[in-house]
Design a protein around this motif. Structure first.
Motif, PDB file in Angstrom:
ATOM      1  N   ASP A 320     -35.277 -13.567 -14.182  1.00 21.10           N
ATOM      2  CA  ASP A 320     -36.142 -13.268 -15.316  1.00 21.10           C
ATOM      3  C   ASP A 320     -35.498 -12.171 -16.153  1.00 21.10           C
ATOM      4  O   ASP A 320     -35.163 -11.102 -15.626  1.00 21.10           O
ATOM      5  N   LEU A 321     -35.338 -12.439 -17.421  1.00 27.23           N
ATOM      6  CA  LEU A 321     -34.747 -11.461 -18.328  1.00 27.23           C
ATOM      7  C   LEU A 321     -35.873 -10.671 -18.991  1.00 27.23           C
ATOM      8  O   LEU A 321     -36.721 -11.249 -19.675  1.00 27.23           O
ATOM      9  N   HIS A 322     -35.875  -9.366 -18.785  1.00 26.91           N
ATOM     10  CA  HIS A 322     -36.896  -8.488 -19.360  1.00 26.91           C
ATOM     11  C   HIS A 322     -36.220  -7.483 -20.289  1.00 26.91           C
ATOM     12  O   HIS A 322     -35.328  -6.738 -19.863  1.00 26.91           O
ATOM     13  N   LEU A 323     -36.656  -7.437 -21.523  1.00 30.68           N
ATOM     14  CA  LEU A 323     -36.020  -6.543 -22.492  1.00 30.68           C
ATOM     15  C   LEU A 323     -36.220  -5.078 -22.141  1.00 30.68           C
ATOM     16  O   LEU A 323     -35.341  -4.250 -22.416  1.00 30.68           O
ATOM     17  N   ASP A 324     -37.350  -4.727 -21.552  1.00 34.76           N
ATOM     18  CA  ASP A 324     -37.556  -3.332 -21.146  1.00 34.76           C
ATOM     19  C   ASP A 324     -36.517  -2.915 -20.111  1.00 34.76           C
ATOM     20  O   ASP A 324     -36.005  -1.784 -20.146  1.00 34.76           O
ATOM     21  N   GLU A 325     -36.205  -3.820 -19.180  1.00 36.60           N
ATOM     22  CA  GLU A 325     -35.191  -3.509 -18.172  1.00 36.60           C
ATOM     23  C   GLU A 325     -33.808  -3.388 -18.818  1.00 36.60           C
ATOM     24  O   GLU A 325     -33.022  -2.503 -18.459  1.00 36.60           O
ATOM     25  N   LEU A 326     -33.512  -4.282 -19.757  1.00 40.05           N
ATOM     26  CA  LEU A 326     -32.227  -4.201 -20.448  1.00 40.05           C
ATOM     27  C   LEU A 326     -32.097  -2.887 -21.213  1.00 40.05           C
ATOM     28  O   LEU A 326     -31.018  -2.291 -21.271  1.00 40.05           O
ATOM     29  N   PHE A 327     -33.194  -2.455 -21.819  1.00 41.50           N
ATOM     30  CA  PHE A 327     -33.170  -1.183 -22.533  1.00 41.50           C
ATOM     31  C   PHE A 327     -32.795  -0.044 -21.589  1.00 41.50           C
ATOM     32  O   PHE A 327     -31.931   0.784 -21.905  1.00 41.50           O
ATOM     33  N   GLU A 328     -33.432   0.008 -20.425  1.00 48.06           N
ATOM     34  CA  GLU A 328     -33.161   1.089 -19.477  1.00 48.06           C
ATOM     35  C   GLU A 328     -31.735   1.009 -18.930  1.00 48.06           C
ATOM     36  O   GLU A 328     -31.061   2.032 -18.779  1.00 48.06           O
ATOM     37  N   ILE A 329     -31.258  -0.205 -18.635  1.00 52.12           N
ATOM     38  CA  ILE A 329     -29.889  -0.364 -18.136  1.00 52.12           C
ATOM     39  C   ILE A 329     -28.878   0.096 -19.189  1.00 52.12           C
ATOM     40  O   ILE A 329     -27.925   0.826 -18.893  1.00 52.12           O
ATOM     41  N   GLY A 330     -29.074  -0.333 -20.428  1.00 48.02           N
ATOM     42  CA  GLY A 330     -28.164   0.048 -21.499  1.00 48.02           C
ATOM     43  C   GLY A 330     -28.180   1.543 -21.754  1.00 48.02           C
ATOM     44  O   GLY A 330     -27.128   2.169 -21.941  1.00 48.02           O
ATOM     45  N   LEU A 331     -29.381   2.122 -21.761  1.00 47.22           N
ATOM     46  CA  LEU A 331     -29.500   3.562 -21.996  1.00 47.22           C
ATOM     47  C   LEU A 331     -28.798   4.350 -20.888  1.00 47.22           C
ATOM     48  O   LEU A 331     -28.025   5.283 -21.173  1.00 47.22           O
ATOM     49  N   ALA A 332     -29.032   3.971 -19.637  1.00 49.35           N
ATOM     50  CA  ALA A 332     -28.399   4.676 -18.522  1.00 49.35           C
ATOM     51  C   ALA A 332     -26.878   4.526 -18.570  1.00 49.35           C
ATOM     52  O   ALA A 332     -26.143   5.486 -18.292  1.00 49.35           O
ATOM     53  N   SER A 333     -26.395   3.349 -18.953  1.00 44.69           N
ATOM     54  CA  SER A 333     -24.947   3.127 -19.009  1.00 44.69           C
ATOM     55  C   SER A 333     -24.290   4.019 -20.053  1.00 44.69           C
ATOM     56  O   SER A 333     -23.239   4.629 -19.808  1.00 44.69           O
ATOM     57  N   VAL A 334     -24.907   4.110 -21.224  1.00 39.84           N
ATOM     58  CA  VAL A 334     -24.351   4.948 -22.285  1.00 39.84           C
ATOM     59  C   VAL A 334     -24.375   6.418 -21.870  1.00 39.84           C
ATOM     60  O   VAL A 334     -23.386   7.149 -22.044  1.00 39.84           O
ATOM     61  N   LEU A 335     -25.486   6.865 -21.299  1.00 38.20           N
ATOM     62  CA  LEU A 335     -25.604   8.278 -20.939  1.00 38.20           C
ATOM     63  C   LEU A 335     -24.719   8.637 -19.748  1.00 38.20           C
ATOM     64  O   LEU A 335     -24.182   9.750 -19.688  1.00 38.20           O
ATOM     65  N   ASP A 336     -24.552   7.706 -18.803  1.00 41.37           N
ATOM     66  CA  ASP A 336     -23.626   7.964 -17.686  1.00 41.37           C
ATOM     67  C   ASP A 336     -22.198   8.143 -18.199  1.00 41.37           C
ATOM     68  O   ASP A 336     -21.469   9.044 -17.772  1.00 41.37           O
ATOM     69  N   SER A 337     -21.815   7.254 -19.121  1.00 38.49           N
ATOM     70  CA  SER A 337     -20.472   7.342 -19.696  1.00 38.49           C
ATOM     71  C   SER A 337     -20.305   8.647 -20.471  1.00 38.49           C
ATOM     72  O   SER A 337     -19.264   9.313 -20.382  1.00 38.49           O
ATOM     73  N   LEU A 338     -21.355   9.029 -21.222  1.00 43.54           N
ATOM     74  CA  LEU A 338     -21.300  10.279 -21.977  1.00 43.54           C
ATOM     75  C   LEU A 338     -21.187  11.476 -21.040  1.00 43.54           C
ATOM     76  O   LEU A 338     -20.443  12.428 -21.304  1.00 43.54           O
ATOM     77  N   GLY A 339     -21.910  11.428 -19.913  1.00 43.92           N
ATOM     78  CA  GLY A 339     -21.853  12.523 -18.966  1.00 43.92           C
ATOM     79  C   GLY A 339     -20.462  12.705 -18.386  1.00 43.92           C
ATOM     80  O   GLY A 339     -19.987  13.833 -18.230  1.00 43.92           O
ATOM     81  N   ARG A 340     -19.796  11.592 -18.096  1.00 45.55           N
ATOM     82  CA  ARG A 340     -18.424  11.691 -17.586  1.00 45.55           C
ATOM     83  C   ARG A 340     -17.501  12.249 -18.643  1.00 45.55           C
ATOM     84  O   ARG A 340     -16.593  13.043 -18.348  1.00 45.55           O
ATOM     85  N   ARG A 341     -17.718  11.855 -19.893  1.00 46.27           N
ATOM     86  CA  ARG A 341     -16.872  12.355 -20.966  1.00 46.27           C
ATOM     87  C   ARG A 341     -17.071  13.858 -21.171  1.00 46.27           C
ATOM     88  O   ARG A 341     -16.114  14.603 -21.352  1.00 46.27           O
ATOM     89  N   ILE A 342     -18.322  14.274 -21.145  1.00 50.66           N
ATOM     90  CA  ILE A 342     -18.609  15.704 -21.315  1.00 50.66           C
ATOM     91  C   ILE A 342     -18.021  16.490 -20.142  1.00 50.66           C
ATOM     92  O   ILE A 342     -17.479  17.591 -20.319  1.00 50.66           O
ATOM     93  N   GLY A 343     -18.121  15.918 -18.933  1.00 57.51           N
ATOM     94  CA  GLY A 343     -17.609  16.611 -17.757  1.00 57.51           C
ATOM     95  C   GLY A 343     -16.120  16.805 -17.766  1.00 57.51           C
ATOM     96  O   GLY A 343     -15.597  17.721 -17.122  1.00 57.51           O
ATOM     97  N   ARG A 344     -15.405  15.956 -18.503  1.00 62.31           N
ATOM     98  CA  ARG A 344     -13.949  16.081 -18.581  1.00 62.31           C
ATOM     99  C   ARG A 344     -13.507  17.072 -19.640  1.00 62.31           C
ATOM    100  O   ARG A 344     -12.328  17.396 -19.744  1.00 62.31           O
ATOM    101  N   ARG A 345     -14.476  17.553 -20.446  1.00 65.40           N
ATOM    102  CA  ARG A 345     -14.086  18.496 -21.514  1.00 65.40           C
ATOM    103  C   ARG A 345     -13.723  19.843 -20.910  1.00 65.40           C
ATOM    104  O   ARG A 345     -14.347  20.275 -19.923  1.00 65.40           O
ATOM    105  N   PRO A 346     -12.735  20.534 -21.455  1.00 66.07           N
ATOM    106  CA  PRO A 346     -12.359  21.849 -20.927  1.00 66.07           C
ATOM    107  C   PRO A 346     -13.490  22.859 -21.154  1.00 66.07           C
ATOM    108  O   PRO A 346     -14.260  22.742 -22.072  1.00 66.07           O
TER     109      PRO A 346
END
Length: 346
Positions: A320-346
């Motif tokens: 079952d495809l649920h747009l609310d779930e896709l929203f949360e998955i996409g949001l978490a993916s973007v923020l996880d990636s951003l967190g790794r990028r910020i963590g690599r900053r000097p």
């Protein structure tokens, strides 16, 4: 040669008959665009044109949170006349009366237009329909709003103003006084200090706003951003969370657009699904049931082993495809990636 009557005109004529014969009384809900599409097996655009035609004729009107209903009957005074102020006398007032025009304001026009768009979509919106809903002449509405395009922008800015994002309130004895804001699970009284919590709150608030007003996803392409005050206020909130982490300015702006486009893209899919159900008359489950034979043939071919294995592992429950779930998955993916990028900053 026989005269051809467009489908929308034939359907409008049938609904007009039902109203005139009393089958649908003033205040009764008329069939929605989805119901019209199902009953007469027509596309959603045709169903929308049916209701637009009836609105233009003054037979129906859109009411916020209710839908489209039969408009009050407007009768001419009887030969004996009626006293001013009685219900019968009020019903006889015409939409072009000076009193109705004096009651118009830009805010009322915008609010009524939002109600129509929420109930029927932007395709059903017209200046004439809004004026009819307010009991005014069409040209009277143009004294407050220049065009439908301007009206849509005013509508968008108004609903974006509904975003309940808490203000930044500095701590300490020298902090300025700020108005009390109720603290709820969704909207804390004070803006989160953590960048991730701030972005999550902003993104979820905008997603819920799009869910409440699906037409908002259509206001403009990303490449032509709208300089609406409340949209800029939302961007300011998100940018302030993204700024200050050593990221290049262009990257900060791109990340804000990426988060916004994630929300807008799913909101568009939400509206398309509603349109698909209206035009076909099929729910998600009914549509999938029609695809079972094709799906079985594809999985049995052996050409798609990964897809076949994943679908088969779900068992009888299926996917079952649920747009609310896709929203949360996409949001978490973007923020996880951003967190790794910020963590690599000097």
């Amino acid at each position: 040669m026989a005269h051809f009557t467009p489908p929308y005109a034939r359907i409008a004529a049938e609904l007009r008959r039902r109203i005139e014969d009393g089958e649908l009384a003033p205040g009764d809900r008329v069939p929605s665009t989805r119901q019209i599409a199902r009953e007469w097996n027509v596309a959603l655009a045709t169903a929308t044109k049916v209701l637009a035609t009836l609105r233009q004729d003054g037979l129906v009107e859109a009411r916020p949170r209710v839908g489209t209903v039969v408009a009050p009957r407007r009768r001419r005074p009887t030969q004996g006349g009626t006293r001013s102020g009685t219900p019968a006398a009020i019903e006889t007032q015409t939409a072009t009366g000076a009193g109705a025009d004096r009651e118009l304001t830009r805010e009322r026009i915008v609010r009524v237009a939002i109600g129509i768009a929420d109930a029927e979509g932007l395709a059903a919106l017209s200046m004439r329909g809004v004026a009819a809903r307010l009991g005014a002449a069409t040209m009277a509405a143009y004294r407050y709003v220049n065009s439908k395009d301007e009206l849509v922008l005013l509508m968008a800015d108004t609903v974006l103003g509904e975003l309940q994002l808490p203000p930044d309130t500095p701590d300490g004895p020298d902090a300025p006084d700020t108005p009390d804001i109720p603290d709820t699970p969704d909207t804390p009284a004070k803006a989160p200090a953590d960048w991730r919590a701030r972005l999550e709150l902003g993104a979820r608030s905008l997603w819920q706003l799009h869910r409440a007003h699906p037409w908002l996803a259509q206001i403009g392409p990303l490449t032509r951003p709208l300089l609406l005050p409340n949209l800029l206020a939302y961007s300011e909130w998100m940018l302030s969370a993204l700024d200050g982490h050593g990221l290049p300015p262009a990257t900060v702006l791109n990340l804000n657009v990426l988060l916004y486009s994630h929300i807008q893209g799913l909101a568009i899919q939400w509206e398309r699904e509603t349109a698909a159900e209206s035009s076909t008359g099929l729910t998600d489950d009914a549509w999938m049931a029609q695809q079972e034979e094709t799906l079985a043939s594809l999985t049995a071919s052996g050409a798609y082993p990964t897809f076949t294995r994943l679908v088969g592992s779900l068992g009888t429950d299926g996917y079952d495809l649920h747009l609310d779930e896709l929203f949360e998955i996409g949001l978490a993916s973007v923020l996880d990636s951003l967190g790794r990028r910020i963590g690599r900053r000097p």
